[in-house]
Motif scaffolding. Structure first.
Motif, mmCIF file in Angstrom:
data_model
loop_
_atom_site.group_PDB
_atom_site.id
_atom_site.type_symbol
_atom_site.label_atom_id
_atom_site.label_comp_id
_atom_site.label_asym_id
_atom_site.label_seq_id
_atom_site.Cartn_x
_atom_site.Cartn_y
_atom_site.Cartn_z
ATOM 1 N N GLU A 60 -0.247 -5.006 11.021
ATOM 2 C CA GLU A 60 -0.948 -6.180 10.492
ATOM 3 C C GLU A 60 -0.112 -6.887 9.425
ATOM 4 O O GLU A 60 -0.057 -8.120 9.388
ATOM 5 N N LEU A 61 0.538 -6.104 8.570
ATOM 6 C CA LEU A 61 1.404 -6.709 7.561
ATOM 7 C C LEU A 61 2.569 -7.449 8.204
ATOM 8 O O LEU A 61 2.918 -8.553 7.788
ATOM 9 N N ALA A 62 3.168 -6.842 9.223
ATOM 10 C CA ALA A 62 4.299 -7.467 9.915
ATOM 11 C C ALA A 62 3.864 -8.760 10.600
ATOM 12 O O ALA A 62 4.614 -9.742 10.609
ATOM 13 N N ALA A 63 2.652 -8.769 11.154
ATOM 14 C CA ALA A 63 2.154 -9.962 11.829
ATOM 15 C C ALA A 63 1.978 -11.132 10.855
ATOM 16 O O ALA A 63 2.107 -12.290 11.238
ATOM 17 N N HIS A 64 1.702 -10.817 9.602
ATOM 18 C CA HIS A 64 1.527 -11.851 8.587
ATOM 19 C C HIS A 64 2.797 -12.093 7.779
ATOM 20 O O HIS A 64 2.777 -12.841 6.807
ATOM 21 N N GLY A 65 3.876 -11.423 8.143
ATOM 22 C CA GLY A 65 5.141 -11.616 7.450
ATOM 23 C C GLY A 65 5.201 -10.993 6.066
ATOM 24 O O GLY A 65 6.034 -11.359 5.247
ATOM 25 N N GLU A 66 4.319 -10.056 5.801
ATOM 26 C CA GLU A 66 4.295 -9.391 4.496
ATOM 27 C C GLU A 66 5.126 -8.116 4.555
ATOM 28 O O GLU A 66 5.222 -7.478 5.598
ATOM 29 N N PRO A 67 5.705 -7.710 3.430
ATOM 30 C CA PRO A 67 6.522 -6.490 3.431
ATOM 31 C C PRO A 67 5.656 -5.233 3.525
ATOM 32 O O PRO A 67 4.582 -5.158 2.944
ATOM 33 N N ALA A 68 6.145 -4.267 4.269
ATOM 34 C CA ALA A 68 5.416 -3.015 4.457
ATOM 35 C C ALA A 68 5.438 -2.146 3.206
ATOM 36 O O ALA A 68 4.707 -1.166 3.128
ATOM 37 N N VAL A 69 6.256 -2.517 2.236
ATOM 38 C CA VAL A 69 6.360 -1.710 1.020
ATOM 39 C C VAL A 69 5.025 -1.635 0.281
ATOM 40 O O VAL A 69 4.779 -0.702 -0.475
ATOM 41 N N SER A 70 4.156 -2.578 0.534
ATOM 42 C CA SER A 70 2.856 -2.577 -0.139
ATOM 43 C C SER A 70 1.974 -1.404 0.278
ATOM 44 O O SER A 70 1.014 -1.081 -0.414
ATOM 45 N N ILE A 71 2.280 -0.768 1.394
ATOM 46 C CA ILE A 71 1.531 0.426 1.796
ATOM 47 C C ILE A 71 2.447 1.652 1.832
ATOM 48 O O ILE A 71 2.187 2.616 2.535
ATOM 49 N N GLY A 72 3.491 1.608 1.029
ATOM 50 C CA GLY A 72 4.409 2.742 0.960
ATOM 51 C C GLY A 72 3.730 4.035 0.553
ATOM 52 O O GLY A 72 4.125 5.116 0.967
ATOM 53 N N HIS A 73 2.670 3.909 -0.250
ATOM 54 C CA HIS A 73 1.934 5.110 -0.653
ATOM 55 C C HIS A 73 1.270 5.783 0.540
ATOM 56 O O HIS A 73 1.171 6.996 0.597
ATOM 57 N N ARG A 74 0.850 5.000 1.524
ATOM 58 C CA ARG A 74 0.252 5.590 2.727
ATOM 59 C C ARG A 74 1.311 6.324 3.558
ATOM 60 O O ARG A 74 1.052 7.384 4.108
ATOM 61 N N VAL A 75 2.484 5.751 3.626
ATOM 62 C CA VAL A 75 3.591 6.412 4.321
ATOM 63 C C VAL A 75 3.917 7.730 3.618
ATOM 64 O O VAL A 75 4.170 8.748 4.262
ATOM 65 N N GLN B 57 6.610 12.313 -3.456
ATOM 66 C CA GLN B 57 5.599 11.722 -2.569
ATOM 67 C C GLN B 57 4.251 11.662 -3.282
ATOM 68 O O GLN B 57 3.547 10.656 -3.230
ATOM 69 N N MET B 58 3.900 12.750 -3.968
ATOM 70 C CA MET B 58 2.622 12.790 -4.679
ATOM 71 C C MET B 58 2.599 11.795 -5.840
ATOM 72 O O MET B 58 1.571 11.158 -6.094
ATOM 73 N N ARG B 59 3.720 11.642 -6.529
ATOM 74 C CA ARG B 59 3.787 10.673 -7.638
ATOM 75 C C ARG B 59 3.615 9.249 -7.120
ATOM 76 O O ARG B 59 2.986 8.413 -7.780
ATOM 77 N N ARG B 60 4.157 8.978 -5.946
ATOM 78 C CA ARG B 60 4.031 7.639 -5.363
ATOM 79 C C ARG B 60 2.571 7.333 -5.032
ATOM 80 O O ARG B 60 2.081 6.238 -5.304
ATOM 81 N N VAL B 61 1.883 8.315 -4.472
ATOM 82 C CA VAL B 61 0.465 8.134 -4.142
ATOM 83 C C VAL B 61 -0.350 7.987 -5.427
ATOM 84 O O VAL B 61 -1.190 7.089 -5.552
ATOM 85 N N ALA B 62 -0.106 8.849 -6.395
ATOM 86 C CA ALA B 62 -0.838 8.785 -7.669
ATOM 87 C C ALA B 62 -0.571 7.459 -8.381
ATOM 88 O O ALA B 62 -1.494 6.868 -8.961
ATOM 89 N N GLY B 63 0.656 6.981 -8.323
ATOM 90 C CA GLY B 63 0.977 5.700 -8.942
ATOM 91 C C GLY B 63 0.160 4.569 -8.364
ATOM 92 O O GLY B 63 -0.298 3.671 -9.073
ATOM 93 N N GLN B 64 -0.043 4.605 -7.057
ATOM 94 C CA GLN B 64 -0.857 3.580 -6.403
ATOM 95 C C GLN B 64 -2.327 3.742 -6.792
ATOM 96 O O GLN B 64 -2.997 2.763 -7.116
ATOM 97 N N LEU B 65 -2.804 4.968 -6.779
ATOM 98 C CA LEU B 65 -4.214 5.211 -7.089
ATOM 99 C C LEU B 65 -4.574 4.805 -8.527
ATOM 100 O O LEU B 65 -5.659 4.269 -8.775
ATOM 101 N N PHE B 66 -3.663 5.047 -9.449
ATOM 102 C CA PHE B 66 -3.936 4.782 -10.849
ATOM 103 C C PHE B 66 -3.371 3.452 -11.337
ATOM 104 O O PHE B 66 -3.404 3.154 -12.522
ATOM 105 N N GLY B 67 -2.840 2.654 -10.414
ATOM 106 C CA GLY B 67 -2.418 1.306 -10.740
ATOM 107 C C GLY B 67 -1.045 1.169 -11.384
ATOM 108 O O GLY B 67 -0.726 0.115 -11.928
ATOM 109 N N PHE B 68 -0.224 2.186 -11.323
ATOM 110 C CA PHE B 68 1.107 2.094 -11.911
ATOM 111 C C PHE B 68 2.103 1.392 -10.998
ATOM 112 O O PHE B 68 3.156 0.977 -11.450
ATOM 113 N N LEU B 69 1.806 1.280 -9.715
ATOM 114 C CA LEU B 69 2.745 0.683 -8.759
ATOM 115 C C LEU B 69 2.352 -0.728 -8.350
ATOM 116 O O LEU B 69 2.953 -1.294 -7.465
ATOM 117 N N ARG B 70 1.365 -1.276 -8.947
ATOM 118 C CA ARG B 70 0.908 -2.603 -8.540
ATOM 119 C C ARG B 70 1.709 -3.695 -9.175
ATOM 120 O O ARG B 70 2.270 -3.662 -10.172
#
Length: 102
Positions: free
Chosen positions: A21-36, A89-102
Motif C-alpha cells: 500500500e505504501l509503494a502504491a502511494h509512492g511513500e517510503p517503506a521505512v515508515s513501517i520499519g518497526h513492523r519489519v 530489533q526490540m529497540r526499533r519496535v519500542a522506539g516506534q511504540l513510545f514515539g522516539f522514531l516519529r
C-alpha cells in the motif's frame, strides 16, 4: 510451535500488505520499519526455538551432524546477530511504540 508459526505468518502478510500500500502511494517503506523488525525478530526466534526443541527431542543424535537440526540451529542462530541483534530489533519496535522514531 504451529500456533506461533501461524501468528508469524499473519504478521508477515499484514506487513507485506502495508508495504504494498505504501509503494502504491509512492511513500517510503521505512515508515513501517518497526513492523519489519517485529517479523525479523520473531521469525529468527521461532526457527531457533524449533531447532532447539528438535535437538532436545532427539537427544545426542539431534546435536550430531547426522540429523539436520544442529545445522539449522547453527545457521539460523547466526541471523539473530547478522540481521541486527535482537536488542536492536526490540529497540526499533519500542522506539516506534513510545514515539522516539516519529
Amino acid at each position: 510451535m504451529h500456533t506461533e508459526a501461524e501468528l508469524l505468518r499473519t504478521l508477515i502478510r499484514r506487513t507485506a500488505v502495508e508495504m504494498d500500500e505504501l509503494a502504491a502511494h509512492g511513500e517510503p517503506a521505512v515508515s513501517i520499519g518497526h513492523r519489519v523488525s517485529m517479523c525479523n525478530y520473531r521469525a529468527n526466534r521461532l526457527v531457533c526455538d524449533a531447532a532447539d526443541r528438535a535437538m532436545q527431542v532427539h537427544g545426542g543424535m539431534g546435536y550430531s551432524r547426522h540429523l539436520p537440526f544442529e545445522h539449522i540451529y547453527r545457521h539460523h542462530r547466526r541471523y539473530r546477530i547478522t540481521e541486527g541483534a535482537e536488542e536492536i530489533q526490540m529497540r526499533r519496535v519500542a522506539g516506534q511504540l513510545f514515539g522516539f522514531l516519529r
